[in-house]
Design a protein around this motif. Structure first.
Motif, PDB file in Angstrom:
ATOM      1  N   ALA A 113       0.809  -1.227   0.000  1.00  0.00           N
ATOM      2  CA  ALA A 113       0.000   0.000   0.000  1.00  0.00           C
ATOM      3  C   ALA A 113       0.835   1.266   0.000  1.00  0.00           C
ATOM      4  CB  ALA A 113      -0.940   0.010   1.209  1.00  0.00           C
ATOM      5  N   THR A 114       2.037   1.199   0.537  1.00  0.00           N
ATOM      6  CA  THR A 114       2.864   2.412   0.580  1.00  0.00           C
ATOM      7  C   THR A 114       3.543   2.704  -0.755  1.00  0.00           C
ATOM      8  OG1 THR A 114       4.668   1.098   1.514  1.00  0.00           O
ATOM      9  CG2 THR A 114       3.273   2.302   3.061  1.00  0.00           C
ATOM     10  N   ASP A 115       3.392   1.811  -1.727  1.00  0.00           N
ATOM     11  CA  ASP A 115       4.015   2.053  -3.034  1.00  0.00           C
ATOM     12  C   ASP A 115       3.464   3.314  -3.693  1.00  0.00           C
ATOM     13  OD1 ASP A 115       5.390  -0.258  -2.596  1.00  0.00           O
ATOM     14  OD2 ASP A 115       4.391  -1.426  -4.170  1.00  0.00           O
ATOM     15  N   ASP A 116       2.187   3.631  -3.429  1.00  0.00           N
ATOM     16  CA  ASP A 116       1.587   4.827  -4.040  1.00  0.00           C
ATOM     17  C   ASP A 116       1.137   5.844  -2.981  1.00  0.00           C
ATOM     18  OD1 ASP A 116      -0.571   3.426  -3.059  1.00  0.00           O
ATOM     19  OD2 ASP A 116      -1.629   3.264  -4.967  1.00  0.00           O
ATOM     20  N   LEU A 117       1.810   5.813  -1.821  1.00  0.00           N
ATOM     21  CA  LEU A 117       1.559   6.778  -0.745  1.00  0.00           C
ATOM     22  C   LEU A 117       2.615   7.872  -0.830  1.00  0.00           C
ATOM     23  CD1 LEU A 117       0.051   7.492   1.967  1.00  0.00           C
ATOM     24  CD2 LEU A 117       1.829   6.127   3.109  1.00  0.00           C
ATOM     25  N   PHE A 118       2.186   9.126  -0.855  1.00  0.00           N
ATOM     26  CA  PHE A 118       3.087  10.269  -1.051  1.00  0.00           C
ATOM     27  C   PHE A 118       2.994  11.162   0.188  1.00  0.00           C
ATOM     28  CE2 PHE A 118       4.401  13.933  -4.006  1.00  0.00           C
ATOM     29  CZ  PHE A 118       5.676  13.418  -4.208  1.00  0.00           C
TER      30      PHE A 118
END
Length: 514
Positions: free
Chosen positions: A144-149
């Motif tokens: 989930a953190t792959d596309d968390l900015f």
């Protein structure tokens, strides 16, 4: 029955999206409002990814930065701070804008418990960011953190500095303001509080040092704060300041541009955003002649001179918005300075809160709303739409959505689908109902008892020296001793706090855990 324009209608009293649309039309605005929120599986526009500076952000929800009053005296996160950031991770939003207003040096803090940069705080900030990301993975999956900015908002509080005591201001101003000086107790003859030209390079260096720390601990972007009356915003209205940092727009924006370019030069890996008060109005005050028993009077403008020193307003009629300079500035920041995205807001919580964050109930140092709070929301949304139309390639976060309450998902989905904004930002709502973005995208019913009803306790508490949180709706804050103090302050049984306070249960986190 259609309510009259001058009446204030509680959002909870509107029984359908159509009733909200009718109310908006009665106020003279148009706003898309969808009949039914969609889940991510149903193709919600809020679930669509968006690319900024080559990074794929997973959805269109954004958590605004909020100034914390709950750090330790040496500027590290307390367990209150850690809990709040864990909630950001659990929210489901994929853009965490700044997380916190983080002072670039100690004397720039707005309160003695604000987080700030010093080398000793680096590992605590690393841990804080790690907890946000860890909780996000726990809630939404290992990838989930792959596309968390996630970014960090860098700030200096300028006119509103209180680094040592909550009851004593230590202002650093850009110029003597004809209204704000008197309102906030600054002697207009005292030039010692004005930031001198020769001090500015050191301040720029402080922003760079804080940005280096943000990069080193894993933040992906930094926000160079230019909103709400703080130092970066005040420079933009310094029409009468002599020298290179005042006068015309290139002079008034010089400080902001110098900080951005210095950070880009020293930290090229960081994406840069700017949170900008895109328009401002003069300060308001309660009208005592119209006050009801036990209440503040409705807000009326302070007397002001013309031309008025305001950014984004008609200087000859400063209650009228003028976006010509903000659009020029944003165009330059994006095209010439490398600013990748902007978060647009307005006004200041210190002197015109109904413009900045519309609410039905005022904070203790405010005034009753002088207009239906919906107008404040519609005004900001319309301005963001104008900015987006003028600068379509500039990624934009919109503000002023919390007051829509039950209909926040209906409005958020519609404005993103129609291209009025790229992201929908929420702030104080997250203090009470942090899972709302995730619930909406999962197709769950809203937990309406946790919706922010704009009681403004999250402002009244810090204005009186207490930590900021949602005392009415979050059991965690209701159980703190500060809650009883706040109740006494609001009932008039206790005056404002006059001594500096240490947040209850304050701790310094270690890298191993909270």
């Amino acid at each position: 029955m259609q309510p009259k324009t001058g009446e204030f209608v509680k959002i909870a009293a509107l029984k359908s999206p159509q009733e909200l649309r009718d109310r908006i039309a009665a106020l003279g605005y148009k706003l898309p409002v969808d009949d039914q929120p969609l889940s991510a599986a149903e193709g919600s526009p809020l679930a669509e990814p968006f690319e900024v500076a080559g990074f794929r952000i997973g959805n269109r929800w954004c958590i605004h930065p909020m100034e914390g009053w709950d750090g330790t005296a040496d500027g590290q996160p307390s367990q209150h701070t850690i809990r709040r950031w864990e909630h950001f991770g659990a929210s489901g939003a994929k853009l965490i804008w700044g997380g916190e207003a983080f002072a670039v040096r100690r004397d720039g803090r707005a309160n003695p418990n604000q987080l700030y940069y010093r080398p000793e705080n680096k590992e605590a900030m690393r841990h804080l960011l790690a907890r946000l990301r860890e909780v996000h993975r726990e809630c939404f999956g290992e990838r989930a953190t792959d596309d968390l900015f996630v970014g960090l908002q860098l700030t200096h509080s300028g006119r509103f500095c209180r680094p040592n005591r909550k009851d004593r201001a230590e202002p650093r101003i850009v110029y003597h303001h004809p209204v704000l000086d008197e309102k906030f107790g600054i002697d207009p003859r005292d030039d010692s509080v004005i930031l001198r030209d020769e001090e500015i390079p050191q301040l720029v260096d402080a922003y760079v040092e804080a940005a280096r720390m943000a990069r080193d601990v894993g933040f992906q972007f930094v926000d160079i704060k230019a909103c709400h009356g703080y130092l970066g915003h005040e420079f933009l209205s310094a029409f009468e300041r002599p020298g290179p940092y005042g006068g015309d727009l290139p002079g008034r924006s010089r400080f902001l541009r110098e900080v951005i370019r210095a950070v880009r030069s020293e930290c090229p890996e960081l994406v840069i955003g700017v949170r900008l008060s895109v328009f401002d109005f003069p300060p308001f005050r309660p009208d005592p002649s119209r006050a009801e028993p036990g209440k503040l009077g409705p807000g009326i403008p302070h007397e002001y001179p013309v031309p008025y020193p305001g950014f984004g307003c008609n200087r000859w009629n400063p209650l009228e918005i003028d976006l010509s300079e903000p659009i020029r500035l944003l165009k330059e920041l994006h095209e010439a300075c490398g600013v990748a995205m902007v978060n647009l807001t307005a006004g200041s919580p210190y002197y015109n809160p109904h413009i900045q964050r519309p609410a039905l109930y005022p904070p203790s140092d405010g005034y009753q709303p002088p207009e239906d709070p919906l107008l404040g929301c519609l005004r900001q949304i319309a301005v963001v739409r104008q900015i987006k139309q003028a600068l379509p390639r500039l990624p934009v976060v919109g503000t002023a959505y919390t007051y829509f309450q039950e209909y926040l998902p209906h409005v958020a989905q519609a404005v993103v689908r129609e291209g009025w904004t790229d992201f929908v930002g929420i702030g104080r709502l997250v203090l009470a109902y942090w899972e709302l973005p995730g619930d909406v995208l999962a197709g769950k019913n809203l937990q309406t008892k946790r919706l922010c009803r704009t009681f403004s306790d999250c402002t009244t508490a810090p204005r009186n020296g207490l930590i900021s949180g949602c005392y009415p709706l979050d059991p965690y804050y209701r159980a703190l001793p500060e809650n009883e103090i706040l109740r006494e302050i609001k009932s008039g049984l206790r005056g404002p706090r006059r001594q500096p306070e240490t947040p209850s249960q304050s701790v310094t986190p270690s890298p191993g855990g909270p």
